[in-house]
Design an enzyme around this catalytic site. Structure first.
Site, PDB file in Angstrom:
ATOM      1  CB  ALA A 174      -0.925  -0.001   1.217  1.00  0.00           C
TER       2      ALA A 174
ATOM      3  CB  SER B  85       3.045  -4.816   2.594  1.00  0.00           C
ATOM      4  OG  SER B  85       2.385  -4.151   3.647  1.00  0.00           O
TER       5      SER B  85
ATOM      6  CE  LYS C 109       5.393   1.014  15.435  1.00  0.00           C
ATOM      7  NZ  LYS C 109       3.933   1.078  15.424  1.00  0.00           N
TER       8      LYS C 109
ATOM      9  CG  ASP D 296       7.299  -6.269   9.156  1.00  0.00           C
ATOM     10  OD1 ASP D 296       6.970  -5.130   9.535  1.00  0.00           O
ATOM     11  OD2 ASP D 296       6.850  -6.800   8.128  1.00  0.00           O
TER      12      ASP D 296
ATOM     13  CG  HIS E  23       6.710  -3.562   6.360  1.00  0.00           C
ATOM     14  ND1 HIS E  23       5.966  -4.717   6.504  1.00  0.00           N
ATOM     15  CD2 HIS E  23       6.037  -2.806   5.442  1.00  0.00           C
ATOM     16  CE1 HIS E  23       4.902  -4.669   5.728  1.00  0.00           C
ATOM     17  NE2 HIS E  23       4.915  -3.522   5.071  1.00  0.00           N
TER      18      HIS E  23
END
Length: 277
Positions: A34, A102, A176, A227, A255
């Site tokens: 995304a 993801s 993150k 992650d 991630h």
């Protein structure tokens, strides 16, 4: 055997190698998460190509350099249209290796449901994984249940038409998603990330993916051990929930494993191509 014949055979072998027609050369289709785009694979794509593989990195609708705006993308199928259009062009006697990162895990699952005979193996890289027992939105809903609002940091949410949109802010990107990636990749993301959506509202209305189609394609999960966006425990839960043929693990990968550990991602994908040849 005459020297002329030996030279001819040698030249023929060189021709086969240079043209990429050897049986170990595969076609990888890389699908971003995304807010991202084909650009997020800029390190892994040339590594695969240098090994002789064919690689296509897709820009989904309203992503990367795709000209659509997220406000004009009403359904997950519309969002995934570029990937489905690509697979429609694959000859019936050819198969690709689908790699989803993801949210891209749902994109490749959708494609596997539509074109199961054109996919050699589906690879989920730190990705969301649907099962065949629940609606496609199930893993996203469970993720949202366990993720407190504060964990989204400076992500900006908005309601647009029939969906919720989101735009990752610089803090969540740094803390993150890219916390172990080179700072240059973080800066690239700050410049290129676009507003997107998880399409939970639309996916909650769709039929389950089937065992006969999506469930019939071999699946491999690549765990990103560091992650923070999709934590290790949630990756492990999805693996158990959906079931996999193989599970690999990349130590020290955040991630955005394709940025923090590109060579390890390449090694994993190359090994998968060998096993599922």
């Amino acid at each position: 055997m005459s020297s002329e014949k030996m030279i001819f055979i040698f030249m023929l072998l060189l021709s086969l190698i240079s043209s990429g027609n050897c049986s170990d050369k595969k076609h990888y289709v890389l699908v971003h998460g995304a807010g991202h785009g084909a650009w997020s694979w800029y390190k892994v794509k040339p590594l695969l190509e240098s090994a002789g593989h064919r690689v296509t990195a897709v820009d989904l609708a309203a992503s990367g350099i795709n000209m659509k705006k997220i406000e004009d993308v009403d359904t997950f199928s519309q969002y995934n249209k570029p990937l489905l259009q690509l697979l429609a062009t694959i000859p019936s006697n050819k198969k690709v290796i689908l790699v989803g990162h993801s949210l891209g895990g749902l994109n490749i699952a959708h494609a596997m449901e539509k074109f199961p005979l054109k996919v050699l193996v589906g690879v989920f890289l730190g990705a969301f994984v649907p099962d065949t027992q629940h609606r496609p939105s199930y893993v996203l809903e469970k993720y949202n249940e366990r993720t407190p609002p504060a964990a989204w940091g400076d992500t900006v949410f908005d309601s647009t038409g029939n969906k919720t949109t989101m735009l990752f802010g610089p803090q969540i990107l740094a803390n993150k998603l890219y916390q172990l990636s080179p700072v240059e990749d973080l800066e690239l993301a700050k410049a290129l990330v676009r507003r997107s959506s998880l399409f939970v509202e639309n996916l909650s209305k769709q039929k389950n993916f089937s065992k006969q189609r999506y469930g019939s394609v071999p699946r491999v999960y690549i765990v990103c051990a560091k992650d923070l966006a999709i934590p290790l425990e949630y990756q492990s839960w999805m693996i158990q929930n959906a079931g996999f043929n193989d599970v690999l693990k990349i130590k020290g990968a955040d991630h955005m494993a394709m940025n923090s550990k590109p060579e390890e991602v390449f090694d994993s994908l190359h090994n998968i191509s060998t096993k599922y040849a």
